[in-house]
Structure formats: C-alpha cells, structure tokens
Motif scaffolding. Sequence first.
Motif, mmCIF file in Angstrom:
data_model
loop_
_atom_site.group_PDB
_atom_site.id
_atom_site.type_symbol
_atom_site.label_atom_id
_atom_site.label_comp_id
_atom_site.label_asym_id
_atom_site.label_seq_id
_atom_site.Cartn_x
_atom_site.Cartn_y
_atom_site.Cartn_z
ATOM 1 N N ARG A 25 9.630 10.164 0.714
ATOM 2 C CA ARG A 25 8.668 9.235 0.114
ATOM 3 C C ARG A 25 8.968 9.201 -1.374
ATOM 4 N N ASP A 26 8.861 8.036 -1.970
ATOM 5 C CA ASP A 26 9.271 7.933 -3.385
ATOM 6 C C ASP A 26 8.503 8.914 -4.290
ATOM 7 N N ASP A 27 7.216 9.121 -3.970
ATOM 8 C CA ASP A 27 6.391 9.995 -4.821
ATOM 9 C C ASP A 27 6.908 11.435 -4.858
HETATM 10 ZN ZN ZN Z 1 4.896 6.129 -2.691
#
Ligand code: ZN
Length: 295
Positions: free
Chosen positions: A53-55
């Motif tokens: 996930r990008d986060d």
């Molecule tokens: Zn995200």
Amino acid sequence: MSEQRLRIAIQKSGRLSDGSFDLLKSCGLSVSRGRDKLYGRVQEMPIDILLLRDDDIPEFVADDACDIGIIGQNVFEEEILNESHEAPAEEVMKLGFAHCRLMLAAPKEWCFDGSLMLEGKRIATSYPALTRAWLARQGVNAKVVMMKGSVEVAPRLKIADAVCDIVSTGATLDANGLKPVATVFESEAVLIRNRQEFSPEKQAMFEALLKRIKGVMTSKDAKYVMMNAPRSAVPAITEFLPGADSPTILELAGNPEKVAIHAVCRESVFWDTLEELKKLGASAILVLPIEKMMA
Ligand code: ZN
Ligand code: PRT
C-alpha cells in the motif's frame, strides 16, 4: 531475499502502480510477480520488488525493509512532517508521473478572498501535517479535521467547512459542490532511498538503475529532428531548435549551398515548431521519437 539484491517498494495497485511498472519496463526491467503478488523479481538484474500500500512505502524504506521506493511526494512529505524516524528516507529524484495538487477547496457559494477567510474554520483532510504547515505559513488559525477518505463529502455532512484534498482534474470537487481556492502542495511520483550506506554491489546496482531512469526521463520528450536547409540559415535554425545541443551539419551531395541538419531536441517539438523552421528556410523536416538515451 539475498543481502545483495536491491529491494524496491512500489504500490501494489492504485494510481502509482501503472506508472511505476511502466518506468521499470522502460528501464528494460521485466517483473515476474510471485503467486501471492506481494513480491516480484526482476529478471534482468538482481532486483526484488515489494508490492505494498502506498502509505506503507516511506516507512518500509526508512526502516530498511526496502532500499528504495516509488511514492507520491504528498504522502512522503506528510510522513516526513509527521514521523521522527532515526534514519528517514530521502528523496532522490522526481519521476514525472502521477502529477496532482493538494488543494484547499471551499463550497462554491463562498466568495473566497484569501486565506484569512479560513480563520476559525474546520478543514477536513487526509494530510493534516501538510495542511497545518500551510495554515501556519499563511498565519491562519483553523481546526484541522483528520479524515482517511471521502474528504470531499465533509462540508455536506457538516463535519467541516472546507477541505484540503488531492486534486487532479477537479471533477470530484465539482461534483461535490466545492471549488479549489489555493494550492497547498504540488506533487508527483518520486524515488526515495534509505539513508544508510549500501554495500558496494548494491550501490553499483542503484547507480546503474538511476542512470537508466534518468535516460528514460530525458528521452521522454526528446525527439531526433532532421531537415534540409540553406547553409546560410544554419545559425538561425540552430538557435531556434528547442533544447538542442550543437546539431550535426552534413553537406548535401551535389549542392554545397544546402546542408542536412540533425539535432536531438530535449523539449517538446510542436507543429508550430515545424512551421517556424519552415519559415527559417528548412525543408523535408522529419521528427523521430527516441527510444533510449544515455549521457
Ligand atoms: Zn494509500
Ligand atoms: O491502496 P493504496 O493505499 O495503495 O492507495 P491509495 O488509494 O491511498 O492511493 P491512490 O492510488 O488513490 O493514489 C496514490 C497517489 O497517486 C497519491 O498519493 C497521489 O500522489 C497520486 N494521485 C494523482 C492521486 C490523484 N492523482 C487523485 N486524483 N491521488 C488521489 N487522487 C484522488 C483524490 O484523492 C480525489 O478523491 O482522486 C480524486 C480527485 O481526482 P479528480 O480528477 O476528480 O480531481
């Protein structure tokens, strides 16, 4: 995973993943994904890909679970402002895709006349740190309401008076009765790396990859332009060609007064550019795409 393999974190699926995979492909790297699809291997170089996930990407890179990563600058800057890692990741270069803006947006009926209008208001956002930093720069006291998603509905639900959200085309704001009023942060995808020193093998691989990425970035808009022209027109044409280094001038057989001009233009070549070249005396103008380029 071997110690010597370069580990790259990229977004598993979302607005960054196509651009990230395309970039690797343009660098001549094909990724074979594992069955669980969280892990892939590059065939041509000793590189492992982690799909996240990008986060999670900034933290994975900062904590040395990955060596480098591709992430939206907005997420990375928010993480930097929020967290105090011992050895946070650092930005290496901008990658020229996933452009967007973090924008302050207000209900359309507001007559917005400057940031002071936000004094005492509630602003919903998924980027509280970037929003607070911007408000502080503006000298405005406002309450920041953290929302994980669907920020654009906050004013309608009376959770907030305005929002600070990512905008690309502006269609989402428009559909929710909001209008952008100020840019808080301009973003695009960036390459980040762990701050710790890499082993010599890993460093060499990282540098080789960077060189390829830079080659891809510079050849993106670059074109190879060829034309014929009177010898006397060469200085004016050379000066006009967009972002070109010194061109190659070749005499045309049987016509010493005419030459062929070949140049690499690093900036966009438009129809207007060709029309202008024609006015300067050029003929038989050809514009060719450049597939690969290395300085
Ligand atoms: Zn995200
Ligand atoms: O699942 P995961 O956590 O990995 O992904 P995500 O859903 O958190 O992120 P994702 O894939 O939506 O976005 C990843 C990154 O892409 C962002 O951090 C930005 O750097 C960049 N990016 C580029 C965008 C947009 N364009 C964008 N338009 N991120 C989000 N949006 C959203 C925005 O939040 C809003 O809801 O799109 C809507 C606005 O779009 P317009 O076109 O209507 O203005």
